[in-house]
Design a protein around this motif. Structure first.
Motif, short mmCIF file in Angstrom:
data_model
loop_
_atom_site.label_atom_id
_atom_site.label_comp_id
_atom_site.label_asym_id
_atom_site.label_seq_id
_atom_site.Cartn_x
_atom_site.Cartn_y
_atom_site.Cartn_z
N VAL A 1 48.44 42.71 94.08
CA VAL A 1 49.12 43.30 93.06
C VAL A 1 49.67 41.87 92.19
O VAL A 1 49.74 42.06 90.95
CB VAL A 1 50.17 44.28 93.35
CG1 VAL A 1 51.07 44.58 92.25
CG2 VAL A 1 49.53 45.57 93.93
N GLU A 2 50.43 41.24 92.94
CA GLU A 2 50.88 39.80 92.16
C GLU A 2 49.96 39.20 91.35
O GLU A 2 50.18 38.25 90.40
CB GLU A 2 51.75 39.08 93.02
CG GLU A 2 53.01 39.95 93.49
CD GLU A 2 53.97 39.15 94.73
OE1 GLU A 2 53.53 38.06 95.12
OE2 GLU A 2 54.99 39.36 95.00
N ALA A 3 48.55 39.07 91.98
CA ALA A 3 47.55 38.39 91.27
C ALA A 3 46.79 39.25 90.04
O ALA A 3 46.03 38.82 89.52
CB ALA A 3 46.44 38.05 92.31
N THR B 1 47.84 43.35 84.32
CA THR B 1 48.73 43.59 85.16
C THR B 1 48.41 44.24 86.34
O THR B 1 47.85 45.40 86.29
CB THR B 1 49.78 44.12 84.35
OG1 THR B 1 50.26 43.75 83.19
CG2 THR B 1 51.14 44.45 85.30
N ARG C 1 50.57 43.45 98.29
CA ARG C 1 51.65 42.66 97.67
C ARG C 1 50.54 41.28 96.68
O ARG C 1 50.82 41.24 95.43
CB ARG C 1 52.75 42.22 98.14
CG ARG C 1 53.84 41.61 97.34
CD ARG C 1 55.32 41.11 97.95
NE ARG C 1 55.94 42.39 97.82
CZ ARG C 1 56.50 43.08 98.96
NH1 ARG C 1 56.05 42.55 100.25
NH2 ARG C 1 56.79 44.30 99.14
N PRO C 2 50.12 40.66 97.64
CA PRO C 2 49.51 39.22 97.06
C PRO C 2 48.42 39.83 95.89
O PRO C 2 48.29 39.13 94.89
CB PRO C 2 48.57 38.70 98.36
CG PRO C 2 49.59 39.04 99.41
CD PRO C 2 50.18 40.16 99.19
#
Length: 223
Positions: free
Chosen positions: A90-92, A7, A87-88
């Motif tokens: 963290v989302e990955a 996560t 953001r990209p």
């Protein structure tokens, strides 16, 4: 120590001049990678190509912006940084370690430059909400003012000896840095659940790294 979660997390390193956060972000990033985490290290102002261009203007542009304009410039850089990098990642599922974020804008611009003007504090808070990216954990490196300024001066002398100019914050007077320190104290007291405070007076970098890595691993395990 093995990675147990995939996560993503957004963790910021904050503190005044000479607190040691930039040294620690490199060391902590290496340790977390060795433990099996995917880690992105970045900085503010900057972190994306557009934000780095704004950083150059803010730190070395030679223009005295109004306090409100300076705050807006920082947040313009921040929005691009968040959208393009943070953001990209963290989302990955990656851990993003960021050297400064909106807490520095509050401390340096609203408190340091603005002398704690409530209008500027409210402005930073409103813009912060619009960014829609709050750190999961903020590590605040705390050092007494004398030690921090001594370290910052030594670093500035080393940089200037290499032909690089001092930035506008390195060149600020003592009273400015006192207001910045007060700003960080106020911010951390207002959001104790997000902040982990680390004393960084010691010159033992490895021991401080151990402390910070332990804090982050504990945070990740408890999520």
């Amino acid at each position: 120590m093995a990675s147990r979660k995939n996560t993503g997390a957004f963790i910021t390193f904050e503190g005044g001049e000479g607190a040691g956060k930039s040294t620690q972000i490199r060391a902590v990033g290496e340790r977390l990678r060795a433990a099996g985490h995917e880690v992105v290290t970045t900085r503010e102002p900057g972190g994306s190509s557009g934000a780095e261009a704004i950083r150059e203007f803010l730190l070395f542009g030679g223009h005295d912006l109004s306090a409100r304009a300076e705050i807006m410039m920082h947040f313009a850089a921040r929005c691009d940084h968040v959208d393009q990098v943070i953001r990209p990642a963290v989302e990955a599922g990656k851990i993003v370690l960021c050297d400064r974020f909106f807490d520095s804008t509050m401390a340096y611009q609203a408190y340091g430059r603005g002398n704690g003007d409530p209008a500027l504090i409210n402005m930073v808070q409103s813009l912060r909400d619009l960014v829609r990216m709050t750190p999961d954990l903020t590590v605040l490196f705390q050092v007494d003012l004398e030690t921090g300024l001594r370290r910052a001066m030594a670093r500035a002398v080393a940089i200037s000896g290499q032909g690089a100019p001092l930035d506008r914050y390195e060149s600020a007077d003592r009273s400015f840095h006192e207001r910045v320190a007060e700003g960080f104290r106020a911010i951390a007291e207002a959001e104790p659940g997000r902040f982990a405070r680390v004393a960084s007076e010691s010159e033992d970098v490895a021991t401080i790294t151990d402390t910070v890595v332990g804090l982050i691993e504990t945070f990740l395990e408890r999520r």
